[in-house]
Write a protein that holds these residues in place. Structure first.
Motif, short mmCIF file in Angstrom:
data_model
loop_
_atom_site.label_atom_id
_atom_site.label_comp_id
_atom_site.label_asym_id
_atom_site.label_seq_id
_atom_site.Cartn_x
_atom_site.Cartn_y
_atom_site.Cartn_z
N ASN A 264 0.84 -1.19 0.00
CA ASN A 264 0.00 0.00 0.00
C ASN A 264 0.88 1.24 0.00
O ASN A 264 2.09 1.18 0.18
N ARG B 111 1.05 5.06 1.64
CA ARG B 111 0.52 5.94 2.68
C ARG B 111 0.59 7.38 2.20
O ARG B 111 -0.01 7.74 1.20
N ARG B 112 1.35 8.20 2.86
CA ARG B 112 1.43 9.61 2.47
C ARG B 112 2.08 9.74 1.10
O ARG B 112 3.07 9.07 0.81
N SER C 67 -2.66 12.49 2.69
CA SER C 67 -2.58 11.25 3.46
C SER C 67 -3.46 10.18 2.82
O SER C 67 -4.21 10.44 1.88
N THR C 68 -3.39 8.98 3.39
CA THR C 68 -4.22 7.89 2.90
C THR C 68 -5.70 8.24 3.01
O THR C 68 -6.50 7.92 2.13
#
Length: 121
Positions: free
Chosen positions: A30, A32-33, A52-53
């Motif tokens: 995944n 994230r930021r 952000s996510t």
């Protein structure tokens, strides 16, 4: 293990618009930021915008109201819509992503190669 490929840079007149894209691929679990940075000749790299996510955003004061950062998590792609461009926006723009790898499951701070944005007066 992770590739970030930017596109969308170019030459535009002051007041014009550009949309930058950054596609991430590789061993990704995944992301994230994500963020966009820029570096003008003779200057330090600076943060332009981050998201952000969950979609919380952050912008440099110099671009607030003109630039919009967004992301498509399903496509592992992030964008920077730049409107009302000014000559002082001229720089190389880099995307940056805080990636969690699939295997091994560790974090990796990844950068794109940069794309040139030139705004003529």
């Amino acid at each position: 293990q992770v590739q970030l490929v930017e596109s969308g840079g170019g030459l535009v007149q002051a007041g014009g618009s550009l949309k930058l894209s950054c596609a991430a691929s590789g061993n990704i679990f995944n992301i994230r930021r994500v963020a966009w940075y820029r570096q003008a000749p003779g200057k330090q790299r600076e943060l332009v915008a981050a998201i952000s996510t969950g979609g919380s955003t952050q912008y440099a004061d110099s671009v607030k109201g003109r630039f919009t950062i967004s992301r498509d998590n399903a496509k592992n792609t992030m964008y920077l819509q730049m409107n009302s461009l000014k000559p002082e926006d001229t720089a190389v723009y880099y995307c940056n992503a805080d990636v969690t790898l699939r295997n091994p499951p560790v974090g990796l701070d990844s950068w794109g190669q940069g794309t040139q944005v030139t705004v003529s007066s």
